[in-house]
Design a protein around this motif. Structure first.
Motif, short mmCIF file in Angstrom:
data_model
loop_
_atom_site.label_atom_id
_atom_site.label_comp_id
_atom_site.label_asym_id
_atom_site.label_seq_id
_atom_site.Cartn_x
_atom_site.Cartn_y
_atom_site.Cartn_z
N GLY A 68 85.77 57.82 22.38
CA GLY A 68 86.59 57.07 23.33
C GLY A 68 85.81 55.98 24.04
N THR A 69 86.48 55.38 25.01
CA THR A 69 85.91 54.31 25.82
C THR A 69 85.80 54.78 27.26
OG1 THR A 69 86.89 52.60 24.42
CG2 THR A 69 86.18 51.94 26.62
N VAL A 70 84.65 54.61 27.86
CA VAL A 70 84.45 55.00 29.25
C VAL A 70 85.17 54.00 30.14
CG1 VAL A 70 82.76 55.42 31.08
CG2 VAL A 70 82.21 56.04 28.71
N LYS A 71 86.24 54.47 30.76
CA LYS A 71 87.02 53.60 31.65
C LYS A 71 86.41 53.53 33.04
CE LYS A 71 90.14 51.98 30.11
NZ LYS A 71 90.25 50.80 29.22
N PHE A 72 85.67 54.58 33.41
CA PHE A 72 84.99 54.59 34.71
C PHE A 72 83.82 55.56 34.67
CE2 PHE A 72 84.33 56.58 38.87
CZ PHE A 72 83.99 55.47 39.62
N ALA A 109 75.05 59.60 32.59
CA ALA A 109 74.23 59.08 31.49
C ALA A 109 74.99 58.10 30.61
CB ALA A 109 73.70 60.24 30.66
N THR A 110 76.02 57.46 31.18
CA THR A 110 76.76 56.43 30.48
C THR A 110 77.17 55.38 31.48
OG1 THR A 110 78.60 56.04 28.93
CG2 THR A 110 79.00 57.60 30.75
N HIS A 111 78.03 54.42 31.09
CA HIS A 111 78.45 53.38 32.02
C HIS A 111 79.85 52.92 31.68
CE1 HIS A 111 77.91 50.19 28.96
NE2 HIS A 111 76.85 50.90 28.57
N THR A 112 80.51 52.35 32.65
CA THR A 112 81.87 51.84 32.45
C THR A 112 81.88 50.82 31.33
OG1 THR A 112 82.37 52.18 34.79
CG2 THR A 112 83.81 50.69 33.57
N GLY A 113 82.82 50.98 30.40
CA GLY A 113 82.94 50.07 29.27
C GLY A 113 82.23 50.55 28.01
N ALA A 114 81.42 51.58 28.13
CA ALA A 114 80.67 52.07 26.97
C ALA A 114 81.60 52.77 25.98
CB ALA A 114 79.59 53.04 27.42
N SER A 115 81.26 52.68 24.69
CA SER A 115 81.94 53.46 23.66
C SER A 115 81.12 54.71 23.42
CB SER A 115 82.05 52.65 22.36
OG SER A 115 82.89 51.52 22.54
N VAL A 116 81.79 55.85 23.44
CA VAL A 116 81.08 57.12 23.23
C VAL A 116 81.65 57.84 22.03
CG1 VAL A 116 80.43 57.38 25.66
CG2 VAL A 116 82.62 58.30 24.85
#
Length: 303
Positions: A68-72, A109-116
């Motif tokens: 998914g995509t990190v929305k926040f 350990a991630t950021h807004t907008g990142a693909s995970v």
């Protein structure tokens, strides 16, 4: 002795999704957010609880349950769905439109907008926001939440997560089913046959960075958090019958007993407010509280 405590953790955001809402996800689509984690407080486990809680040690890695995509990713106070109650939190939107939410993280350990990718470590378990001990609060929201559904827009994730597989590193394999049997009654803890007295949580409050419980029986008048609050690290969470609970989650209306190993002494009663005689209780770390009891035996065992 670490615990998880919740007061209103369930109601992040303005509101959440309908319990009966149909969604396209299934358990096969997702993996568990915690390796070997066991759900200890379920959806609506207490009124309004809009997710599931994993009682898990501080620093345990948290995984993305699907691609998914990190929305926040950040402090919940900066996001209208999560709010400050969630503390450090993450929202990931998946291909089916659902958002998975992760709250109370110690670090992200991630950021807004990142693909995970499914199984990626996105953060670590903590106790930020409205939590008094380390645990992961996990939840699902639809693409367009109904924030007036009584659960701050959240929907019950149990069917998708409770029996979901554990991420293995390449593909998800079904984990063995795990059941929890409550521990032996706290009333018979380290004191043998002596029955510990069961108290009710009449209120719960974070004061100067520490959590305290209020019990109206012990403090019938003139309550002050700094003088009469019970530090949560010195109690064990039990059910109404004195059985120690799985999740060690404290909330208003739940029950607790004093841990005898953590109560050092109860002083001689002194005449105080409203005609009551108050005794000074000292805990193992030197903290103190004033209660309407005559001695340590009465405080711990009610006699």
């Amino acid at each position: 002795m670490k615990k998880q405590f919740s007061k209103v953790i369930a109601t992040f955001g303005v509101a959440v999704f309908s319990v009966g809402m149909s969604v396209s996800a299934s358990a096969a689509t997702y993996v568990k957010p915690i390796d070997n984690g066991v759900i200890t407080t379920g959806f609506n486990g207490y009124p309004g609880h809009g997710g599931v809680d994993y009682a898990i040690p501080q620093g345990t890695p948290i995984r993305a349950v699907a691609d998914g995509t990190v929305k926040f990713a950040g402090a919940g106070a900066q996001h209208s769905w999560m709010t400050w109650l969630a503390g450090n939190s993450i929202l990931i939107q998946h291909g089916d439109g659902l958002h998975s939410g992760y709250a109370h993280l110690s670090s992200i350990a991630t950021h807004t907008g990142a693909s995970v990718k499914q199984g990626d470590i996105i953060g670590y378990v903590g106790a930020t926001g409205m939590a008094t001990g380390p645990h992961l609060h996990f939840e699902f929201l639809p693409a367009n939440p109904n924030f007036k559904n009584g659960y701050s827009g959240r929907i019950d994730p149990t069917g998708m997560i409770a029996n979901a597989p554990t991420f293995t590193g390449q593909s998800a394999t079904q984990s063995a089913s795990v059941s929890y049997a409550p521990q032996a009654s706290s009333a018979a803890s380290s004191t043998g046959a002596q029955q510990l007295k069961i108290y009710r949580v009449d209120d719960l409050q974070k004061v100067n960075g520490s959590w305290f419980v209020r019990n109206n029986e012990l403090v019938p008048t003139g309550f002050e958090w700094k003088d009469n609050g019970i530090p949560v690290e010195f109690v064990d969470t039990v059910d109404a019958n004195g059985n120690m609970t799985a999740s060690q989650v404290l909330h208003k209306g739940s029950y607790f007993v004093f841990n005898p190993k953590q109560v050092t002494s109860v002083g001689a009663p002194l005449q105080g407010t409203a005609g009551y005689r108050w005794s000074k209780t000292t805990y193992s770390n030197g903290r103190t509280s004033w209660f309407v009891v005559n001695n340590q035996n009465q405080l711990l065992y009610g006699r």
